[in-house]
Motif scaffolding. Structure first.
Motif, mmCIF file in Angstrom:
data_model
loop_
_atom_site.group_PDB
_atom_site.id
_atom_site.type_symbol
_atom_site.label_atom_id
_atom_site.label_comp_id
_atom_site.label_asym_id
_atom_site.label_seq_id
_atom_site.Cartn_x
_atom_site.Cartn_y
_atom_site.Cartn_z
ATOM 1 N N VAL A 194 69.631 56.750 5.491
ATOM 2 C CA VAL A 194 71.050 56.669 5.061
ATOM 3 C C VAL A 194 71.481 55.528 5.257
ATOM 4 O O VAL A 194 71.179 54.738 6.357
ATOM 5 C CB VAL A 194 71.948 57.781 5.660
ATOM 6 C CG1 VAL A 194 73.416 57.633 5.373
ATOM 7 C CG2 VAL A 194 71.423 59.170 5.695
ATOM 8 N N TYR A 195 72.250 54.592 4.350
ATOM 9 C CA TYR A 195 72.776 53.478 4.523
ATOM 10 C C TYR A 195 74.393 53.500 4.379
ATOM 11 O O TYR A 195 75.004 53.979 3.158
ATOM 12 C CB TYR A 195 72.371 52.303 3.631
ATOM 13 C CG TYR A 195 72.548 50.921 3.859
ATOM 14 C CD1 TYR A 195 71.821 50.094 4.575
ATOM 15 C CD2 TYR A 195 73.810 50.646 3.312
ATOM 16 C CE1 TYR A 195 72.137 48.766 4.663
ATOM 17 C CE2 TYR A 195 74.362 49.175 3.556
ATOM 18 C CZ TYR A 195 73.561 48.310 4.159
ATOM 19 O OH TYR A 195 73.927 47.014 4.517
ATOM 20 N N TYR A 196 75.194 52.843 5.307
ATOM 21 C CA TYR A 196 76.528 52.797 5.094
ATOM 22 C C TYR A 196 76.990 51.438 5.181
ATOM 23 O O TYR A 196 76.516 50.727 5.960
ATOM 24 C CB TYR A 196 77.380 53.876 5.986
ATOM 25 C CG TYR A 196 77.956 54.897 5.547
ATOM 26 C CD1 TYR A 196 77.161 56.246 5.433
ATOM 27 C CD2 TYR A 196 79.283 54.952 5.103
ATOM 28 C CE1 TYR A 196 77.784 57.367 4.741
ATOM 29 C CE2 TYR A 196 79.785 56.292 4.751
ATOM 30 C CZ TYR A 196 78.999 57.307 4.331
ATOM 31 O OH TYR A 196 79.787 58.486 3.812
ATOM 32 N N CYS A 197 78.066 51.086 4.405
ATOM 33 C CA CYS A 197 78.713 49.701 4.534
ATOM 34 C C CYS A 197 79.463 49.728 5.863
ATOM 35 O O CYS A 197 80.467 50.562 5.767
ATOM 36 C CB CYS A 197 79.269 49.235 3.381
ATOM 37 S SG CYS A 197 78.152 48.972 1.799
ATOM 38 N N GLY A 198 79.226 48.641 6.861
ATOM 39 C CA GLY A 198 80.144 48.627 7.999
ATOM 40 C C GLY A 198 81.106 47.601 7.923
ATOM 41 O O GLY A 198 81.552 47.152 6.545
ATOM 42 N N PRO A 247 83.975 46.264 -6.692
ATOM 43 C CA PRO A 247 82.580 46.025 -7.278
ATOM 44 C C PRO A 247 81.269 46.005 -6.300
ATOM 45 O O PRO A 247 80.370 45.791 -6.744
ATOM 46 C CB PRO A 247 83.073 44.535 -7.678
ATOM 47 C CG PRO A 247 84.049 43.954 -6.559
ATOM 48 C CD PRO A 247 84.853 45.328 -6.293
ATOM 49 N N HIS A 248 81.744 46.294 -5.139
ATOM 50 C CA HIS A 248 80.846 45.923 -4.163
ATOM 51 C C HIS A 248 79.408 46.742 -4.347
ATOM 52 O O HIS A 248 78.341 46.220 -4.694
ATOM 53 C CB HIS A 248 81.173 46.377 -2.494
ATOM 54 C CG HIS A 248 80.174 45.995 -1.602
ATOM 55 N ND1 HIS A 248 79.398 44.841 -1.434
ATOM 56 C CD2 HIS A 248 79.792 46.839 -0.775
ATOM 57 C CE1 HIS A 248 78.713 44.884 -0.366
ATOM 58 N NE2 HIS A 248 78.842 45.975 -0.008
ATOM 59 N N HIS A 249 79.547 48.119 -4.332
ATOM 60 C CA HIS A 249 78.308 48.983 -4.693
ATOM 61 C C HIS A 249 77.744 48.759 -6.122
ATOM 62 O O HIS A 249 76.465 48.789 -6.306
ATOM 63 C CB HIS A 249 78.516 50.508 -4.466
ATOM 64 C CG HIS A 249 78.901 50.749 -3.203
ATOM 65 N ND1 HIS A 249 79.404 51.901 -2.642
ATOM 66 C CD2 HIS A 249 78.713 50.002 -1.991
ATOM 67 C CE1 HIS A 249 79.417 51.873 -1.119
ATOM 68 N NE2 HIS A 249 78.941 50.775 -0.785
ATOM 69 N N GLU A 250 78.715 48.435 -7.257
ATOM 70 C CA GLU A 250 78.150 48.171 -8.652
ATOM 71 C C GLU A 250 76.895 47.017 -8.297
ATOM 72 O O GLU A 250 76.002 46.834 -8.816
ATOM 73 C CB GLU A 250 79.179 48.059 -9.188
ATOM 74 C CG GLU A 250 78.697 47.929 -10.878
ATOM 75 C CD GLU A 250 78.694 49.190 -11.484
ATOM 76 O OE1 GLU A 250 79.219 50.110 -11.428
ATOM 77 O OE2 GLU A 250 77.304 49.502 -11.928
ATOM 78 N N ASN A 251 77.583 45.949 -7.586
ATOM 79 C CA ASN A 251 76.905 44.375 -7.589
ATOM 80 C C ASN A 251 75.398 44.619 -6.634
ATOM 81 O O ASN A 251 74.634 44.140 -7.007
ATOM 82 C CB ASN A 251 77.834 43.597 -6.726
ATOM 83 C CG ASN A 251 78.756 43.415 -7.776
ATOM 84 O OD1 ASN A 251 78.816 43.720 -8.959
ATOM 85 N ND2 ASN A 251 79.635 42.479 -7.447
ATOM 86 N N GLU A 252 75.658 45.712 -5.608
ATOM 87 C CA GLU A 252 74.492 45.934 -4.913
ATOM 88 C C GLU A 252 73.299 46.455 -5.597
ATOM 89 O O GLU A 252 72.393 46.191 -5.425
ATOM 90 C CB GLU A 252 74.865 46.860 -3.491
ATOM 91 C CG GLU A 252 75.657 46.519 -2.440
ATOM 92 C CD GLU A 252 75.712 47.348 -1.176
ATOM 93 O OE1 GLU A 252 75.016 48.579 -1.083
ATOM 94 O OE2 GLU A 252 76.911 47.358 -0.538
ATOM 95 N N LEU A 253 73.914 47.376 -6.358
ATOM 96 C CA LEU A 253 72.813 48.156 -7.139
ATOM 97 C C LEU A 253 72.369 47.293 -8.180
ATOM 98 O O LEU A 253 70.863 47.348 -8.330
ATOM 99 C CB LEU A 253 73.579 49.597 -7.923
ATOM 100 C CG LEU A 253 72.785 50.265 -8.680
ATOM 101 C CD1 LEU A 253 71.778 51.082 -8.163
ATOM 102 C CD2 LEU A 253 73.694 51.417 -9.567
ATOM 103 N N GLU A 308 74.081 40.903 1.023
ATOM 104 C CA GLU A 308 73.593 41.307 2.310
ATOM 105 C C GLU A 308 73.058 42.887 2.509
ATOM 106 O O GLU A 308 72.024 43.034 2.996
ATOM 107 C CB GLU A 308 74.454 40.865 3.440
ATOM 108 C CG GLU A 308 75.830 41.890 3.300
ATOM 109 C CD GLU A 308 76.954 41.447 4.427
ATOM 110 O OE1 GLU A 308 76.776 42.401 5.070
ATOM 111 O OE2 GLU A 308 77.462 40.608 4.439
ATOM 112 N N CYS A 309 73.777 43.532 1.788
ATOM 113 C CA CYS A 309 73.543 45.114 1.679
ATOM 114 C C CYS A 309 72.301 45.394 1.149
ATOM 115 O O CYS A 309 71.522 46.349 1.345
ATOM 116 C CB CYS A 309 74.574 45.808 1.262
ATOM 117 S SG CYS A 309 75.924 45.880 2.334
ATOM 118 N N SER A 310 72.201 44.591 -0.133
ATOM 119 C CA SER A 310 70.770 44.846 -0.779
ATOM 120 C C SER A 310 69.532 44.326 0.211
ATOM 121 O O SER A 310 68.362 44.964 0.282
ATOM 122 C CB SER A 310 70.659 43.819 -2.082
ATOM 123 O OG SER A 310 71.357 44.440 -2.990
HETATM 124 ZN ZN LIG Z 1 77.598 47.039 1.436
#
Ligand SMILES: [Zn+2]
Length: 453
Positions: A31-35, A238-244, A213-215
């Motif tokens: 599991v990954y969560y953005c902190g 946009p954050h998760h769209e961009n990570e993906l 960073e999250c990727s």
């Molecule tokens: Zn993130």
């Protein structure tokens, strides 16, 4: 997973369906969560996301033998640079203090720490590797010291958040910069002035954009494909769209996150929380008027995908519920080994239906208050799974408001000063008021220490 365990179903933001959760490796659920971005105290909207994650991870740990939970810390960001300058302090001092405060706040509300808590600034090398890969594969380009992700090179861009290309532009509130080929392109790397944090790179001294960073960190600790990625619904775009997009272009054979979990927003008195409306509440503000456990319970009143309205009346209701639950569990041991009652577990396995789980706990409390000891033990076990009812009945009714370590330290200094100036009445009043909130002061040869009763 034993046969008797109910099947966990979870809403998946990518497919926009509630589906059975099937881990990639049942021996290790990842599991990954953005902190947090660490420039200010956490507010109760942040807390809702962290409590949602905590309930999810506690449930997964109950169902599976092992869970690896990663939650990052964003410690390089323009907001941090701006705040440190405004405060007249170094970035290191600002981020170190904010991380400490964040941990204290979450700990107060019974949120268990993640297994791994990587910091962005410790993973610059991994980010540079991914950015290099994206340039090599033609998904990113360099322009005027910046490296940008070219959204037009990833046809699935927008699919996660369900946005059309026009929505994307409106949603991103994009800055029209001359170095962008397409206004929707986003920054992977940007130049840093000498007085700002920066690292050497093939594109000059600079610092990363937020999303990369999250990727980098999810790949480092969880691999190309992992089970669940979560966060508040404000992170979907946009954050998760961009990570993906970044991760899928770097690792086309992986799936990045198999399952996406987003919690809905939190309102305060029916309105979006904002500093200008005067309804902005930090976790500490809320804890100064309520026991921490009541704040935690209030955040479970709504299922995580429904908007939650925070009010002081709701906080008082949560406190009354806990009064009732603690009377019902009575003298049952807080660390019992009784199984969680099936109806409570079934409710949580139904897309984390916490309001239904709480209704089942009220039904158990009814029976317990009528003298059914098994119901009392079951209620205690249900509480334990939800991170509630971890105290004795006596401790709950004796304890007052949660007092933060920072406040305690300040009051200890005030009490010392009062004693020095022979104002013993004031010194005693401080000791007594802390005692009412369950804080015991101990005077020793090397000064005063404190502990929670
Ligand atoms: Zn993130």
């Amino acid at each position: 997973m034993p046969d008797s365990m109910p099947q966990l179903t979870l809403h998946d933001s990518r497919s926009r369906k509630t589906v059975p959760f099937a881990p990639l490796d049942p021996g290790n659920v990842r599991v990954y969560y953005c902190g947090p971005t660490v420039y200010d105290l956490a507010h109760i909207g942040n807390l809702r996301a962290m409590v949602t994650a905590d309930i999810l991870v506690r449930l997964l740990r109950h169902l599976y033998p092992r869970v690896t939970y990663v939650r990052n810390i964003t410690d390089v960001d323009d907001k941090i640079n701006t705040r440190a300058r405004a405060n007249g302090e170094t970035i290191d001092s600002l981020t170190a203090r904010t991380i400490r405060d964040f941990h204290e706040d979450l700990d107060a509300v019974g949120i268990l720490p993640p297994d791994i808590e990587p910091r962005a600034t410790h993973h610059i090398a991994e980010m540079l590797t991914l950015i290099g890969q994206l340039i090599d594969s033609g998904h990113a380009y360099e322009a005027q010291g910046h490296v940008l992700f070219a959204v037009s090179r990833f046809p699935a861009y927008g699919a996660l958040s369900g946005r059309s290309p026009e929505d994307l532009l409106a949603g991103a509130r994009v800055e029209v910069a001359p170095y962008k080929r397409d206004p929707g392109d986003f920054v992977l790397w940007k130049p840093s002035a000498p007085d700002l944090p920066g690292w050497e790179s093939p594109w000059g001294r600079g610092r990363p954009g937020w999303h990369i960073e999250c990727s980098a960190m999810s790949h480092r600790y969880l691999g190309e494909s992992f089970d669940i990625h979560g966060g508040g619904s404000d992170l979907l775009f946009p954050h998760h769209e961009n990570e993906l997009a970044q991760s899928q272009c770097c690792f086309p054979h992986g799936r990045f996150a198999n399952h996406w979990v987003h919690n809905a927003m939190l309102l305060v008195n029916g309105e979006k929380m904002s500093k200008s409306l005067g309804n902005f509440l930090t976790v500490r503000d809320a804890l100064s008027v309520s026991p921490a456990e009541a704040l935690r319970l209030l955040l479970l009143h709504a299922q995580y995908r429904s908007v939650l309205n925070f009010t002081l009346a709701g906080l008082e209701d949560a406190k009354q519920t806990l009064n009732r639950f603690y009377r019902a569990v009575g003298d049952t041991p807080p660390d019992g080994t009784v199984p969680v009652p099936a109806p409570v577990l079934a409710a949580l396995c139904d897309d984390l239906n916490t309001p239904r789980a709480l209704a089942e706990m009220h039904a158990l409390a009814d029976r317990a208050l009528a003298g059914d000891r098994d119901a009392a033990l079951g209620l205690r076990a249900a509480g334990q799974l939800l991170g509630l009812l971890g105290q004795t009945e006596d401790a709950w009714f004796r304890a007052g408001t949660y007092v933060h370590p920072e406040t305690i330290e300040r009051l200890i200094v005030e009490r010392q000063d009062a004693r020095k100036s022979r104002d013993f009445a004031r010194a005693d009043a401080i000791r007594e008021s802390l005692a009412k909130d369950g804080i015991v002061l101990e005077d020793g040869p090397s000064g005063t220490t404190w502990r929670r009763a």
